[in-house]
Design a protein around this motif. Structure first.
Motif, PDB file in Angstrom:
ATOM      1  N   ILE A 213       1.824  14.814   7.168  1.00 46.66           N
ATOM      2  CA  ILE A 213       3.109  14.088   7.041  1.00 46.66           C
ATOM      3  C   ILE A 213       3.963  14.700   5.943  1.00 46.66           C
ATOM      4  O   ILE A 213       5.168  14.907   6.112  1.00 46.66           O
ATOM      5  N   ASN A 214       3.360  15.039   4.802  1.00 45.65           N
ATOM      6  CA  ASN A 214       4.113  15.604   3.687  1.00 45.65           C
ATOM      7  C   ASN A 214       3.202  16.587   2.942  1.00 45.65           C
ATOM      8  O   ASN A 214       2.193  16.189   2.367  1.00 45.65           O
ATOM      9  N   THR A 215       3.581  17.830   2.960  1.00 38.24           N
ATOM     10  CA  THR A 215       2.800  18.876   2.286  1.00 38.24           C
ATOM     11  C   THR A 215       3.516  19.417   1.058  1.00 38.24           C
ATOM     12  O   THR A 215       3.154  20.461   0.529  1.00 38.24           O
TER      13      THR A 215
ATOM     14  N   LEU B 206       7.578   8.659   4.064  1.00 38.67           N
ATOM     15  CA  LEU B 206       6.526   9.478   3.471  1.00 38.67           C
ATOM     16  C   LEU B 206       6.855  10.962   3.556  1.00 38.67           C
ATOM     17  O   LEU B 206       6.246  11.786   2.845  1.00 38.67           O
ATOM     18  N   GLU B 207       7.787  11.363   4.387  1.00 34.82           N
ATOM     19  CA  GLU B 207       8.208  12.760   4.473  1.00 34.82           C
ATOM     20  C   GLU B 207       9.152  13.151   3.343  1.00 34.82           C
ATOM     21  O   GLU B 207       9.503  14.319   3.187  1.00 34.82           O
TER      22      GLU B 207
ATOM     23  N   ALA C  55       0.812  -1.215   0.000  1.00 34.31           N
ATOM     24  CA  ALA C  55       0.000   0.000   0.000  1.00 34.31           C
ATOM     25  C   ALA C  55       0.847   1.268   0.000  1.00 34.31           C
ATOM     26  O   ALA C  55       0.474   2.266  -0.620  1.00 34.31           O
ATOM     27  N   GLY C  56       2.001   1.234   0.665  1.00 32.69           N
ATOM     28  CA  GLY C  56       2.755   2.463   0.842  1.00 32.69           C
ATOM     29  C   GLY C  56       4.029   2.569   0.056  1.00 32.69           C
ATOM     30  O   GLY C  56       4.611   3.660  -0.023  1.00 32.69           O
ATOM     31  N   HIS C  57       4.506   1.463  -0.536  1.00 35.00           N
ATOM     32  CA  HIS C  57       5.841   1.517  -1.135  1.00 35.00           C
ATOM     33  C   HIS C  57       5.918   0.849  -2.499  1.00 35.00           C
ATOM     34  O   HIS C  57       7.018   0.592  -2.992  1.00 35.00           O
TER      35      HIS C  57
ATOM     36  N   PRO D 188       0.172   7.490  -1.518  1.00 33.65           N
ATOM     37  CA  PRO D 188       0.556   6.513  -0.488  1.00 33.65           C
ATOM     38  C   PRO D 188       0.052   6.871   0.903  1.00 33.65           C
ATOM     39  O   PRO D 188      -0.256   5.981   1.692  1.00 33.65           O
ATOM     40  N   ILE D 189      -0.049   8.171   1.193  1.00 33.15           N
ATOM     41  CA  ILE D 189      -0.572   8.554   2.517  1.00 33.15           C
ATOM     42  C   ILE D 189      -2.008   8.108   2.651  1.00 33.15           C
ATOM     43  O   ILE D 189      -2.419   7.566   3.704  1.00 33.15           O
TER      44      ILE D 189
END
Length: 1568
Positions: free
Chosen positions: A476-478, A529-530, A79-81, A504-505
């Motif tokens: 987390i990441n903007t 994720l950052e 899901a995330g990578h 991914p977030i």
């Protein structure tokens, strides 16, 4: 601190003289990290704990992994990578930067080693998520993950949670180039004054730019997992020897290892040229110092800034603060957050491979690679694929000088993967793994590793590092790529609305349960994720900056520290100016213009950009080539470690199991062969010559297939019309009576074999073999002549030997018929109603009649009885005739039986017996007992009988007078109970009714009852008949306790009283043994739990280790029980009152049984253990067997452990030795194969040798066997040396006699220092029969005698050969061969004098120890000065016939003549007869009683000792002894003879010990 400083200077300083033209001393980096910090010597040392800045988050607060409520790592990975392949770096970071970063990891951090024992933290595979890992869709597959190694002192409580370890130093100190320790460094050095200071190369003569490291012929322990492409193990010697133990993981990492190898040698060459006076060690250390400093500079000031943050304008941000000097209060240790998450950021940058650019080629040619795809397939590709290059680094870097140049050139132009969340399939799906799981997911492992280390969630770590918690997932990441990188064209719509990580977030938020804030998010995923295109996000950047700052500032040997004496300011500036590009250009053939200005970043103007971004798992091809850009990864493969072991496991244990019946079978075959050999020997003893007697022929009679042959003499008795068959000693064996009827004789002949069978009707065949054909022909002629004389017909038939044997009517066949006959007699006598019509037709010959009575056919007694029974005078006894006789014996009264006996000798029915007839009757009975009397004694006996009848000796005796002698008064009851014991009929009596059984059982009277009735008829207690005592003791007869429980209780208490010493020592020994077993079992179950063997193999290992210690203990103790000289010496000291030395033989057996039990436990336990071990990965076993070296490419299969290791081979050898020794130690083997027993017992040398070697493998622990062996082995060796010193002394034989019953009497010289006691034994060897073959025998001489004597019965090959060797008739006047003597050795019989009353029971050749004792008694009786506690000795001699051991009769006679105090009381039991209550024995008994009353001595032996017929009733004997000696508390019983006799004595002693008011009967016995 001064002391620590001195210690460090003494231990780890290196002195370099003349390095700068003068004398200078400087200190190098300590390779183990110790004392880098002099205030905190262990800071930065190897095996230091990983530091924690965030709070511990173990689920139990101690050691259980965190995140148990978080999603499956595989789901997080997907899901995330997961994302599209081929997204290049937005800041043009290169693969050179990425893989240089991997070697930086290897320099400062190694926490990859699993814990020991292995702790599984597997990740369940979900087919819906990662179907590639479960290709067979089993549904129960797990990806193996092991928990990290940790400090064993931690993980014990919440105040002391588990802390993982860094196995190398955290400093940038050259571990990458020189290895993790001094030994490794020395192994990879050239160590040559010709090439000073260099690391070892394949060819030291080639230029540095073309050199490669030497191959690993020293087998340094490089990491060596199986290459996943081939999926098999490869030898570690294929690798090149570099400093990094994991440096051969992939070609890119290896390329940097070679780069630093060359750079060191380049620097060493420069120093050697500049300072030629320096030696190899000085040059090496100067080069090492500079290489480490150069690496420090490049890592911190060149690589790290580009790794962390590069903006769109390629401007670097400030990474670490300026260096302000060494600070000893800064801990350089690696942080948990750095190890488990932050520094794994590089995984997102890893490319699926790299382009291979032809170095220095201005046309920018990229190589076409020939690739191996596994499974034997091959092809071509333009790029080198990472997933298929794992652990195959030298496939490309093949030692050709251009290979590394091309690879480094390719790495410098290959762009890294994008700075984002996506990880390429080479790591996310195709990472290398163990054989059982060849491909793994590195992202899932990263997540699992952080949980394993107890790291908290993403937000908690941010807070711990002083950063704000993210309040929502979106925070987390903007980063908005469309705003920050407007030049980027998102053609693939990767970033909706420009948000760099929105996809991914959102996926992970859903996976983690749509929580409002990422408070449970795993650290690795949250930190990744950052990430922005510039580089690491805030959290990971903060963690990495903190880590490298501490590494620098906490390193006393950092190159910029001017106070450490390593470099001056100018040298520091020189090092600061060296870049990675400079290093590459110095040690490769790459030209400056053909290489990047900065290989970490591909910049505008750099030569030869990559053709395209590499895209994993695609089938892209380059234009106009048709060749794939990149190859495909091979899939996951599983492996069953037990595969290939199935057959070896089953067959090995089957073979070992079959060794037991095989050895038993071999033992039985050897015994049978020995029996045949002995029979053959006996046959060979028959002289191959004619008999000197007329009408007598010597031959071998074949009995049947089971009994074989026996040597006989055949005599033709023309006068009596009989054929007599006797043995060589003329003892009758059978007789063929040809007087009656017109019988036709058949004989079958096989002349080639000198074989003949003679058949006479109603007789068994006489089958003979002659030595020569001449003897056979002469026999046949004589037989035919004999038959013609008798006017009997005969015929001859020529047949083969096998056919003659097949058709022979043997004794065994006839015996079956006679058994039916005798059973029928009993059945008819007691009217059982059984149909016996067929049996009535059977008739008995005189030989068969004699055998039915247990007598010889030619005796006068048998002759007269046969003639009396044979009413019809046809030479055969019919069923009716036999029944008539049997009814009288079975049911008749004393008068009827006396009358029948009278008629046997009054054959003419005259009504009286003359003096001569009565004399003949008595002589016939004496013949039965193999006894002779001199004329004077015989006359006294006959006169006493006449006197009993009231007649003059010259008168005739009528039936009335005969009955008066034998059937009246005290003898009436005795004769009434007399019968004939019928061979083969006994089993018919049982179960035929109470009357039948009583009629026979009532006749089983003991000699005690018979004698005591005559001497104590007034109702007094029974007493033992003594020749000088007429004591009648009237006491109340003791009775056993009324209940069974108390009966057993009394027996038990008496047993404990009698054997209290044995019970104490046996109990103590068993407790110690159990304690040793339990201690090891407990140790391996709990105290050694962390070593893992118990977890691997279960509690079976606890049992096997306990059994192993039990084996060491018991087998070592056996040596003490074998130390005969020591035991004999100690038993003469005061210790014998506390230690039962006489029981050491039994103790030896007990310990041997215990050792066998432990051996069986050990062997069966190892079967289970080896099965478990064989199912584990080979690498995982290394920690369990940490002290055992095994090549990493060797799979630890069952046959590997069992058949190729020292431990396995010696274990198998030990098992076989134990099987052989124990099988040949059985009573059957000792009885039938004593030499084999003795020979196999000599294997104890191999046993102890293999036990010592067995432990030297150090599989589980350091060897312990020697610790158990030291003491017992010393005692045994000294004891053995004493025996050896005696055994090689030659002793002359003074006298050798061949005595009856195959007994050899030897008298030989007594050594001057030979002291012994009566009852002791020795071991002898004969020069002619082998000086190393010793056999034990009891001395028959007394201690006071000048010479030693032995009496040896020939029952086996060695004793038979001894009898032949010392036969004076075969020596031809040559002297007797000398003997070797070992001993004396003590046993229980020598303690006879310690008891007030001693009972000596000797049977067969077992009388030998008592011969010595009796002689000793004679001597002591003559010597008034000798005093000893014994007041009475009863000697019970059980013998088949008194003539069997005539030499003992002489000793007894001497005792009687020299025993004025009547110390010795002798009773002789003649067991030649089947039972003492049959007719003939009863008559002999009556005669014996008459003779003893008159003459005071035995009719048979001529001794004063009482002679009895039959076997002794020991219980009655012991009862009468008690009544004779009512005040005696202990009676010593000493028996020696065949096992059944000693067992009967033991049972009698046990029965007596159940009485409360009887003395304790303490039994000592030996079996022969």
């Amino acid at each position: 601190m001064t002391l620590l400083r001195i210690l460090q200077l003494c231990c780890i300083h290196h002195v370099i003289i003349g390095a700068r033209g003068g004398n200078e001393e400087f200190e190098l980096h300590p390779q183990d990290g110790w004392f880098n910090n002099l205030i905190h010597p262990d800071w930065g040392a190897i095996d230091g704990q990983l530091l924690r800045k965030s709070p511990v988050a173990y689920s139990d607060g101690v050691y259980m992994p965190s995140g148990q409520d978080r999603p499956n790592p595989f789901e997080i990975s997907r899901a995330g990578h997961k994302g599209p392949p081929g997204l290049g770096s937005l800041r043009n970071r290169t693969a050179f930067l990425v893989f240089f970063g991997q070697q930086v990891v290897e320099e400062i951090l190694d926490a990859q080693t699993p814990g020991c024992p292995r702790e599984f933290f597997n990740i369940p595979v979900k087919s819906s998520v990662t179907p590639q890992f479960d290709p067979e869709n089993k549904g129960n597959v797990e990806m193996p993950v092991f928990r990290s190694r940790y400090d064993q002192r931690t993980g014990l409580s919440p105040n002391n949670p588990r802390q993982q370890l860094n196995e190398i130093t955290p400093y940038i100190d050259g571990t990458l180039m020189y290895g993790p320790g001094k030994a490794w460094t020395d192994a990879i050095r050239e160590l040559s004054e010709t090439h000073k200071g260099r690391l070892k190369g394949l060819d030291p003569s080639v230029p540095v730019k073309d050199s490669f490291p030497a191959l690993n012929d020293l087998l340094l322990p490089f990491a060596n997992p199986p290459p996943p492409r081939e999926h098999n193990m490869k030898p570690v010697k294929r690798f090149w020897m570099i400093g990094n133990p994991r440096g051969n993981e992939n070609p890119f990492l290896l390329a940097f290892g070679i780069l630093w190898f060359r750079y060191h040698n380049h620097v060493a060459d420069e120093i050697s040229k500049k300072y030629p006076a320096l030696n190899d060690e000085q040059v090496f250390n100067l080069a090492r110092k500079k290489v480490i400093a150069t690496h420090q500079n490049i890592v911190l000031y060149e690589w790290l800034p580009m790794w962390l943050q590069v903006n769109s304008s390629m401007v670097l941000s400030q990474v670490v603060p300026p260096y302000s000097g060494y600070n000893p209060n800064i801990h350089p240790g690696i942080a948990q957050e750095f190890q488990s998450a932050a520094f794994r950021f590089g995984h997102t940058l890893v490319t699926p491979g790299t382009w291979i650019r032809k170095a220095n080629d201005p046309t920018c040619t990229f190589e076409k690679l020939n690739i191996e795809m596994g499974g034997g397939t091959s092809g071509q590709a333009h790029a080198l694929r990472l997933c298929n290059a794992f652990w195959n680094p030298q496939e490309f870097l093949d030692g050709k000088k251009a290979s590394i140049d091309n690879l480094l050139s390719g790495l410098a132009v290959t762009l890294a993967e994008r700075e984002d969340h996506i990880v390429v399939p080479d790591l996310r799906e195709h990472l290398f793994g163990p054989l059982e799981f060849s491909r793994r997911d590195l992202i899932a492992i990263n997540i699992q590793r952080a949980r394993d280390h107890g790291l908290p969630d993403y937000n908690s770590v941010r807070e711990a590092y002083g950063l704000e918690r993210r309040k929502s997932w979106e925070d987390i990441n903007t980063y908005n790529i469309s705003e920050k990188d407007p030049q980027y064209n998102d053609t693939e719509n990767m970033y909706p609305n420009g948000m760099y990580m929105s996809g991914p977030i959102a996926n992970l938020k859903k996976l983690y349960g749509n929580t409002s804030a990422p408070d449970n998010l795993d650290l690795f995923s949250g930190g990744l994720l950052e990430t922005t295109p510039d580089g690491l996000g805030e959290l990971f950047r903060t963690i990495i900056r903190d880590q490298f700052t501490r590494i620098r500032d906490g390193d006393r040997f950092w190159f910029e520290n001017e106070n450490n004496g390593l470099f001056n300011r100018s040298e520091i500036e020189e090092i600061r100016n060296i870049s990675i590009r400079d290093v590459v250009l110095l040690v490769t053939n790459i030209k400056s213009e053909h290489f990047n200005k900065n290989p970490f970043i591909f910049q505008t103007g750099d030569p030869c950009p990559q053709p395209q971004q590499l895209r994993a798992d695609t089938y892209d091809t380059l234009k106009n080539s048709g060749i794939a850009v990149i190859e495909q990864c091979t899939g996951v493969k599983h492996y069953d470690y037990f595969s290939g072991s199935e057959y070896s496991f089953a067959l090995s244990y089957l073979a070992l199991g079959l060794c037991i019946p095989g050895t038993v079978g071999m033992m039985i075959l050897m015994a049978k062969h020995k029996q045949r050999s002995m029979a053959e020997q006996r046959r060979k003893e028959a002289p191959k010559r004619k008999s000197m007697e007329p009408n007598v022929y010597i031959a071998s009679e074949w009995m049947d297939p089971q009994e074989g042959e026996r040597n006989v003499k055949v005599k033709f008795d023309i006068e009596r019309k009989k054929i007599h068959v006797t043995d060589r000693g003329r003892r009758p064996l059978r007789m063929i009576d040809l007087r009656y009827g017109n019988k036709k004789v058949h004989f079958r002949v096989c002349e080639p074999s000198n074989f003949i069978s003679v058949r006479v009707p109603d007789e068994i065949d006489l089958v003979l073999r002659f030595a020569t054909g001449e003897f056979l022909t002469e026999f046949i002629q004589k037989l035919e002549e004999f038959l013609r004389t008798l006017k009997l017909e005969h015929d001859r038939q020529d047949l083969t030997e096998p056919l003659i044997m097949k058709n022979a009517y043997t004794k065994a066949m006839r015996k079956k018929t006679l058994d039916k006959f005798l059973r029928a007699v009993c059945l008819e006598a007691f009217k059982t109603g059984t149909d016996i019509a067929d049996i009535r037709k059977i008739q008995l010959t005189r030989t068969e009649f004699a055998e039915a009575l247990g007598l010889t056919p030619n005796s006068l007694f048998v002759r007269n009885m046969f003639l009396m029974v044979d009413k019809d005078k046809n030479g055969l006894v019919s069923f009716h005739e036999f029944m008539t006789m049997f009814n009288i014996l079975a049911k008749g009264n004393a008068g009827e039986k006396a009358e029948m006996f009278f008629n046997m000798f009054d054959l003419k029915r005259r009504g009286y017996l003359s003096h001569d007839q009565l004399s003949n009757m008595i002589k016939s009975m004496l013949d039965l007992s193999d006894t002779g009397l001199d004329d004077g004694d015989f006359k006294v006996l006959v006169d006493s009988l006449y006197q009993k009848a009231g007649l003059q000796p010259s008168k005739n005796i009528t039936i009335v007078e005969f009955k008066k002698i034998f059937a009246s008064g005290e003898y009436e009851h005795t004769l009434e109970q007399a019968t004939l014991q019928l061979i083969g009929a006994k089993q018919q009596w049982h179960g035929k009714g109470l009357g039948v059984e009583q009629s026979f059982s009532i006749r089983r009277k003991t000699f005690i009852e018979a004698f005591s009735k005559s001497a104590a008829s007034d109702g007094g207690a029974p007493r033992l008949q003594r020749q000088t005592s007429h004591l009648r003791v009237k006491v109340k007869k003791s009775r056993p306790p009324p209940t069974g429980f108390w009966n057993h209780w009394n027996s038990f208490t008496k047993y404990v009283e009698n054997y209290r010493r044995q019970i104490f020592w046996v109990s103590l020994y068993i407790l110690i043994t159990v304690g040793i077993f339990a201690e090891r079992a407990f140790y391996y179950s709990f105290e050694r739990e962390h070593f893992g063997l118990r977890r691997l193999a279960g509690y079976g290992v606890s049992v096997t280790r306990g059994a192993a210690s039990g084996m060491m203990w018991t087998f070592s103790c056996l040596l003490l029980t074998m130390s005969r000289n020591t035991i004999t010496f100690l038993r003469e000291t005061f210790l014998h009152r506390f230690i039962p030395f006489d029981s050491f033989h039994a103790f030896h057996k007990l310990i041997a049984y215990m050792a066998l039990i432990f051996t069986v436990m050990h062997v069966f336990g190892h079967g289970i253990n080896l099965y478990h071990i064989s199912t584990w990965a080979s690498g995982d076993l290394n920690c369990v067997f940490g002290e055992y070296f095994r090549a990493t490419d060797k799979l630890a299969s069952f046959h590997y452990w069992a058949w190729t290791t020292i431990t396995g081979l010696t274990g198998i050898a030990l098992t076989l030795i134990v099987i052989v020794m124990y099988v040949f130690a059985t009573p059957y083997a000792r009885r039938n194969l004593f030499s084999a027993f003795w020979t196999t017992h000599l294997l104890y040398i191999c046993l102890y040798g293999f036990m010592l070697i067995h432990g030297s493998g150090r599989l589980v622990q350091a060897p312990l066997t020697q610790n158990f062996l030291y003491g017992p082995l010393f005692v045994y060796v000294v004891d053995k040396l004493i025996s050896i010193s005696r055994k090689k002394v030659e002793i002359a034989v003074k006298k050798a006699e061949l005595l009856p019953s195959d007994v050899l009497g030897l008298t030989f010289k007594r050594p001057s220092n030979f002291e012994y006691k009566s009852g002791q034994w020795v071991r002898i060897a004969c020069q002619e029969l082998g000086t190393s073959e010793y056999h034990p025998f009891t001395l028959t001489s007394a201690p006071n005698e000048e010479h030693l004597s032995l009496h040896i019965r020939a029952v086996g090959p060695w004793t038979m050969n001894m009898r032949k060797t010392y036969d004076a008739n075969t020596r031809d006047d040559k002297p007797f061969p000398k003997l070797y003597l070992d001993g004396p050795f003590g046993e229980g019989h020598q303690d006879w004098y310690r008891y007030k009353v001693s009972v000596l029971v000797g049977g067969g050749i077992g009388v030998t120890p008592f011969a010595s004792i009796l002689k000793d008694i004679v001597f002591k009786s003559r010597t008034s000065a000798v005093r000893f506690p014994c007041e009475k000795v009863y000697f019970l001699w059980v013998t088949r016939t008194q003539k069997q051991f005539e030499w003992l009769t002489d000793i007894i006679r001497e005792v009687e003549n020299n025993d004025p105090n009547n110390l010795v009381n002798v009773h002789i039991f003649i067991t030649q007869f089947q039972q003492k209550f049959d007719l003939r024995t009863t008559m002999l008994y009556l005669c014996e009683r008459h003779f003893q009353k008159v003459c005071g001595k035995s009719l048979f032996t001529g001794l004063k000792a009482t002679t009895h017929f039959g076997r002794p009733e020991f219980e009655a004997i012991f009862k009468s002894i008690h009544h004779e000696h009512p005040k005696v508390q202990q009676v010593g019983v000493f028996s020696c003879g065949p096992p059944p006799m000693t067992l009967n004595v033991e049972h009698a002693c046990a029965a007596m010990n159940t009485y409360t008011d009887f003395p304790s009967y303490i039994h000592h016995f030996e079996n022969f």
